[in-house]
Write an enzyme that holds these catalytic residues in place. Structure first.
Site: not given
Ligand code: CMC
Length: 355
Positions: A242, A297
């Site tokens: 998140h 989720e």
């Molecule tokens: N699985 C694998 N790696 C992950 C995941 C995950 N679920 N989440 C984050 N990472 C890694 C990502 O690959 C990145 O790694 P690196 O720095 O090596 O490239 C690092 O963590 C940071 O990722 P980011 O996308 O820059 O971080 P963020 O804070 O924007 O991520 C997120 C938030 C929700 C987009 C992400 O955690 C994700 O894609 N999760 C999977 C999809 C998911 O579960 N979505 C529902 C979100 S909750 C509903 C809501 O409130 O909207």
């Protein structure tokens, strides 16, 4: 520039506070734990709408008016349903909402809350070759959705779910809705913006893929192997991570509690908890610079599956709850905010991007 606007404050709101370090969600002064499973969705709508509509009635009257709005939504949707039969459920719902009046009154707001609640069950029944079931305005909102789906149990769990996802700070879809409302466009335009942003798997599109992950692991019989292969491939595990929470998402626990009110989820829940444990260990080992925990989720998928929704409708059911937050934020933005118009940095051809 802050990539993804991370840590940028872009609005003041009385609606909700997401404390990512403490893992707390406050909705208008109430911790989530005090609302989910205790308040109805209609009472939560009343809480969110307070001060944003001059003619807001008491909660009971609001619930009755919302019941009437469901009846009107059904009458409006019925002739449209056959025209939407070839579209995926979420896109069909969005299409049916697009021509609605674009005003800013309480009637406009309640019509927009009723629409997904009526459309999702009707579209699902149509795609299963069944007739849609008309709403019963005397039922509670969540109970009526379950009825319209053709089920007789699960209303309380769905109610807890809708309350849990009703609002959540300046998430991507709420921000999109506020941007639109900041131009003084109407509530239908703001809700359509929210629907567009919610659809993607990094926001509201994750729970369907959570079921695919659980089913894939169940078929293979080895969570470690499935998860390692997915992460080695550079893919993300849906239902984890998140932008704001650095500890467990409090909504995940609220939904887990609601799941326990449903029959016959024991085996599936136990299996999902095993998968969750393996996933968290794998994520901790690989992503040591970032705390990645279970998000809303993961348990959304289990709860909506247990209530009887097929996975292709999960994001639409998310919209059923979040539409209340979008509307409250849109009104707050229009009444108290300014036009949202940030700046961009122009990169001449060949000039490198800042790291
Ligand atoms: N699985 C694998 N790696 C992950 C995941 C995950 N679920 N989440 C984050 N990472 C890694 C990502 O690959 C990145 O790694 P690196 O720095 O090596 O490239 C690092 O963590 C940071 O990722 P980011 O996308 O820059 O971080 P963020 O804070 O924007 O991520 C997120 C938030 C929700 C987009 C992400 O955690 C994700 O894609 N999760 C999977 C999809 C998911 O579960 N979505 C529902 C979100 S909750 C509903 C809501 O409130 O909207």
């Amino acid at each position: 520039m802050s990539s993804g606007l991370e840590d940028v404050v872009a609005a003041e709101t009385v609606l909700s506070d997401v404390d990512g370090e403490a893992g707390r969600l406050i909705i208008r002064g109430h911790p989530l734990e005090a609302l989910a499973g205790h308040w109805t969705f209609e009472q939560t709508v009343h809480l969110l709408f307070g001060g944003f509509f001059d003619d807001l009635p008491d909660p009971e009257r609001l619930a009755a008016t919302l019941g009437q709005a469901r009846v009107e939504a059904f009458d409006r949707a019925r002739p449209l349903l056959p025209l939407l039969a070839d579209l995926p459920v979420y896109d069909a719902m969005r299409t049916a909402i697009a021509p609605m009046p674009d005003g800013v009154t309480l009637d406009d707001a309640l019509r927009l809350i009723a629409a997904p609640a009526v459309l999702i069950p009707a579209l699902l029944r149509q795609s299963a070759g069944q007739d849609p079931i008309a709403p019963d305005p005397s039922c509670g909102h969540a109970d009526d959705v379950v009825r319209m789906l053709g089920r007789d149990k699960g209303g309380a769990a769905l109610d807890a779910y809708l309350v849990t996802v009703s609002d959540h700070g300046l998430n991507a879809s709420t921000f999109a809705a506020r941007v639109v409302a900041s131009t003084q466009a109407g509530l239908t335009s703001a809700v359509l913006a929210g629907l567009g942003a919610l659809k993607g798997p990094l926001h509201g599109g994750a729970p369907g893929p959570v079921i695919e992950m659980l089913d894939g692991i169940a078929a293979e019989g080895d969570a470690h192997a499935w998860i390692d292969r997915t992460l080695n491939h550079g893919d993300r595990l849906m239902g984890f991570g998140h932008r704001i929470y650095r500890v467990r998402d409090p909504r995940a626990d609220a939904l887990k509690a609601a799941l326990h009110t449903l029959d016959r989820v024991g085996g599936r829940l136990e299996f999902a908890e095993q998968v969750e444990r393996v996933a968290l260990v794998a994520l901790r080992q690989r992503k040591q610079s970032r705390v990645i925990e279970t998000n809303v989720e993961f348990y959304t998928a289990l709860l909506l599956e247990a209530v009887g929704f097929p996975k292709e409708s999960f994001t639409g059911v998310f919209a059923m709850g979040r539409v209340a937050g979008w509307i409250a934020h849109a009104r707050e933005q229009a009444l108290t905010g300014r036009l949202i118009r940030p700046k961009s940095v122009y990169l001449e051809e060949g000039r490198a991007r800042a790291a």
